[in-house]
Design an enzyme around this catalytic site. Sequence first.
Site, PDB file in Angstrom:
ATOM      1  CG  HIS A  95      24.907 -45.837 -11.347  1.00  0.00           C
ATOM      2  ND1 HIS A  95      25.582 -46.613 -12.257  1.00  0.00           N
ATOM      3  CD2 HIS A  95      25.571 -45.954 -10.172  1.00  0.00           C
ATOM      4  CE1 HIS A  95      26.619 -47.166 -11.649  1.00  0.00           C
ATOM      5  NE2 HIS A  95      26.634 -46.784 -10.390  1.00  0.00           N
ATOM      6  CB  SER A 213      37.162 -49.246  -7.367  1.00  0.00           C
ATOM      7  OG  SER A 213      36.781 -49.725  -8.648  1.00  0.00           O
TER       8      SER A 213
HETATM    9  P1  PGA Z   1      31.945 -50.059  -7.440  1.00  0.00           P
HETATM   10  O1  PGA Z   1      30.584 -49.346  -7.916  1.00  0.00           O
HETATM   11  O2  PGA Z   1      32.152 -49.683  -6.007  1.00  0.00           O
HETATM   12  O3  PGA Z   1      31.694 -51.522  -7.624  1.00  0.00           O
HETATM   13  O4  PGA Z   1      33.023 -49.534  -8.325  1.00  0.00           O
HETATM   14  C1  PGA Z   1      30.306 -48.037  -7.542  1.00  0.00           C
HETATM   15  C2  PGA Z   1      28.991 -47.626  -8.133  1.00  0.00           C
HETATM   16  O5  PGA Z   1      28.691 -48.018  -9.266  1.00  0.00           O
HETATM   17  O6  PGA Z   1      28.199 -46.896  -7.487  1.00  0.00           O
END
Ligand code: PGA
Length: 263
Positions: A95, A213
């Site tokens: 990640h 997001s």
């Molecule tokens: P987010 O995170 O949906 O809050 O942008 C996505 C992720 O880090 O897997």
Amino acid sequence: MNKKFLIVGNWKMNLTTTQASLLVHRLSENIKIHKNIEVVLAPTMLTLQPISLQIDHRKFKLASQDAYFIDEGAYTGQVSFTMLKNLVKYGIIGHSERRHIFGESLETVTKKVAAAYRNNIIPILCVGETNTERLAGETNQVIHDQVETALANITSEDITSLVIAYEPVWAIGTGSVATPDQASSVAKVIRNDISELYGSEAAGRVRILYGGSVKPDLVSGFLRDPQIDGLLVGGASLNYRQFADIVTGANRVAHNLKLKEDE
Ligand code: PGA
């Protein structure tokens, strides 16, 4: 449609054991079993075990957010993939928060992918470019390097189960979202790389997710694209209404695609 959509909720470093249990309770009430969708929850290490006892395993699968690449030994503070075997089906690896905050190198990610497979855990390999890299026109090269190094030593048998999440760093937790076209074009780059290494059949079978997001109203835009097989959801996965809406939205798209196929 031969693949199920994969919807993964990454809870990151959020929720106490009690809060996590409450969220699972709410999700269980609001999410149905859909035959075209696999819903995966990635809670913290601490809560994986109690959540495993709480969930209906036909409805939810589990993923770890990370794990160490050595199976056991004197590595204070680490949890290995060996310890997660039989507890999680998937393991999120590489990640961008691991790469950027904890300095995980390409080499570490490679070792983690191998460790996951060695312990019968399917990697959800995260790749993505920073804003600076995108502006410099380096997106495809960055993705290519991240994919190719991560897969060193992976057999052609293992590759077909692999999940790759394209998560542009500039879209994670920022509210800026990639367009479905941007995600689709990077997914094509990924499939080309896999195709060169393992052939076109393997490239077609690897599941590619979009993350960054994701909110309920964006689901159909991404999932209608034939390159995108699912979503990796961060912030919105902590809100049971939003996450349940994302799963319902994915089911609607799966249903519509199926209807089209049957026409
Ligand atoms: P987010 O995170 O949906 O809050 O942008 C996505 C992720 O880090 O897997």
